[in-house]
Design a protein around this motif. Structure first.
Motif, PDB file in Angstrom:
ATOM      1  N   GLY A  88      -6.551  51.843  -1.356  1.00 59.57           N
ATOM      2  CA  GLY A  88      -7.588  50.810  -1.370  1.00 59.57           C
ATOM      3  C   GLY A  88      -7.074  49.462  -1.834  1.00 59.57           C
ATOM      4  O   GLY A  88      -7.626  48.420  -1.461  1.00 59.57           O
ATOM      5  N   HIS A  89      -6.008  49.473  -2.608  1.00 64.36           N
ATOM      6  CA  HIS A  89      -5.499  48.211  -3.142  1.00 64.36           C
ATOM      7  C   HIS A  89      -4.218  47.766  -2.458  1.00 64.36           C
ATOM      8  O   HIS A  89      -3.455  46.968  -3.006  1.00 64.36           O
ATOM      9  CB  HIS A  89      -5.367  48.309  -4.667  1.00 64.36           C
ATOM     10  CG  HIS A  89      -6.675  48.683  -5.291  1.00 64.36           C
ATOM     11  ND1 HIS A  89      -7.774  47.840  -5.242  1.00 64.36           N
ATOM     12  CD2 HIS A  89      -7.096  49.830  -5.863  1.00 64.36           C
ATOM     13  CE1 HIS A  89      -8.805  48.458  -5.796  1.00 64.36           C
ATOM     14  NE2 HIS A  89      -8.434  49.661  -6.179  1.00 64.36           N
ATOM     15  N   CYS A  91     -11.127  41.511  -4.457  1.00 68.60           N
ATOM     16  CA  CYS A  91     -11.317  42.959  -4.625  1.00 68.60           C
ATOM     17  C   CYS A  91     -11.710  43.236  -6.078  1.00 68.60           C
ATOM     18  O   CYS A  91     -11.440  42.423  -6.970  1.00 68.60           O
ATOM     19  CB  CYS A  91     -10.020  43.678  -4.267  1.00 68.60           C
ATOM     20  SG  CYS A  91     -10.084  45.474  -4.473  1.00 68.60           S
ATOM     21  N   CYS A  97     -10.309  44.999  -8.078  1.00 78.08           N
ATOM     22  CA  CYS A  97      -9.120  45.120  -8.936  1.00 78.08           C
ATOM     23  C   CYS A  97      -8.632  43.760  -9.422  1.00 78.08           C
ATOM     24  O   CYS A  97      -7.722  43.681 -10.243  1.00 78.08           O
ATOM     25  CB  CYS A  97      -8.002  45.826  -8.179  1.00 78.08           C
ATOM     26  SG  CYS A  97      -7.259  44.844  -6.873  1.00 78.08           S
ATOM     27  N   CYS A 132      -7.441  43.110  -0.453  1.00 73.00           N
ATOM     28  CA  CYS A 132      -7.169  44.557  -0.473  1.00 73.00           C
ATOM     29  C   CYS A 132      -7.940  45.276   0.648  1.00 73.00           C
ATOM     30  O   CYS A 132      -9.027  44.849   1.046  1.00 73.00           O
ATOM     31  CB  CYS A 132      -7.604  45.176  -1.792  1.00 73.00           C
ATOM     32  SG  CYS A 132      -6.641  44.665  -3.212  1.00 73.00           S
TER      33      CYS A 132
END
Ligand code: ZN
Length: 319
Positions: free
Chosen positions: A171-172, A182, A184, A189
């Motif tokens: 996902g990143h 994102c 994060c 991402c």
């Protein structure tokens, strides 16, 4: 005495309490020698660190009682958890949605229920079910597209865990330079484009009206905004698939999670996009999950079974 044989010479069955812990629900079932012995139990995950753990313990207590009512004493627990999971230590290093940080889930469950307990990342656990259904498949990547995006990487028949237990945090992976923010803290991402929550949020922000990502998928081909959001999700996912193919020469990508239910609406354009980006080599097979929404519970049962077998192997009393 051969492993698994009781005093009377009868084999003791594997009785696994399997739980799939999610951000919204905890699902569980009892498996006896690999076969599901009860109907699946589902409980909403309560918010908060201790409350979400209480939900898990409550579901397992119910399963424990169910197993005993069927005349079976549990032999192991298998648990699939979201977040960063250190499988070897049985510790959930961090699960934002559950409020867990450095939670020694494996030892908590083992102490509470008196049986070996194994914990693994939810995507890797679900991938165990896919491996069991396709033992011929030695090199594949399982990608569940749900609230977030992660992956389980299997090469040469072995699950890749990584140096810190964080392999597969797909996902990143940055797929759009200077793209969307994102969760994060980074930009562009994959999760910011191809998760179910991103698809829905982007559609609503663009002015559309839908209640879920599945609703958006059903509007593809009829609604310009849905087409745009969906296309960008597919392109982002295709870039990730192409990058992983270049690194690992993966044979097959198996798409799971909620968005996989959209079937050819997702898979057909994804196959086309990947083939276009991989002009220099053959494209990998892209398929939908065989285990479907139950992959987590089925994988947790396999995880628990392996915990029981390794425990029996370590116990001289059961040799
Ligand atoms: Zn990110």
């Amino acid at each position: 005495m051969p492993r698994g044989l009781g005093a009377a010479g009868q084999r003791t069955p594997d009785v696994v309490l399997a739980v799939d812990i999610g951000g919204t629900t905890v699902k569980g079932s009892v498996f006896v020698d690999g076969a599901e012995a009860t109907a699946e139990r589902v409980a909403p995950t309560c918010e908060g660190s201790s409350s979400s753990l209480d939900t898990v313990l409550a579901v397992l207590s119910t399963l424990d009682q169910s197993a005993r009512s069927l005349g079976h004493e549990p032999t192991a627990i298998g648990a699939a958890s979201p977040g960063f999971v250190d499988t070897r230590a049985g510790v959930v290093r961090g699960a934002v949605n559950l409020g867990w940080t450095e939670l020694p889930l494996g030892s908590i469950l083992a102490t509470r229920f008196g049986v070996p307990a194994a914990v693994d990342h939810d995507a890797r656990t679900a991938a165990r079910a896919e491996m069991a259904l396709r033992p011929d498949l030695r090199d594949f990547i399982f990608i569940p597209l749900g609230t977030g995006v992660s992956a389980a990487v299997v090469t040469a028949g072995e699950m890749v865990v990584g140096a810190h237990g964080q392999a597969g945090e797909l996902g990143h992976m940055p797929v759009v330079p200077l793209g969307r923010a994102c969760s994060c803290g980074e930009l562009g991402c994959l999760e910011a484009y191809a998760s179910a929550s991103a698809v829905l949020t982007r559609y609503l922000t663009a002015g559309g009206s839908a209640g879920s990502a599945a609703d958006v998928s059903r509007l593809v081909g009829e609604d310009r905004l849905a087409d745009q959001v969906w296309s960008e999700a597919v392109q982002a996912l295709a870039k990730a698939v192409v990058t992983l193919t270049a690194v690992l020469d993966t044979e097959e990508f198996i798409i799971g999670g909620g968005l996989a239910a959209s079937g050819p609406i997702l898979l057909d354009p994804l196959r086309r996009a990947v083939a276009e980006m991989l002009g220099w080599r053959s494209a990998p097979v892209i398929s939908a999950s065989r285990a479907g929404p139950r992959a987590g519970v089925l994988g947790a049962a396999l995880l628990g079974r392996s915990a029981h077998l390794s425990s029996a192997h370590d116990d001289p009393g059961e040799q």
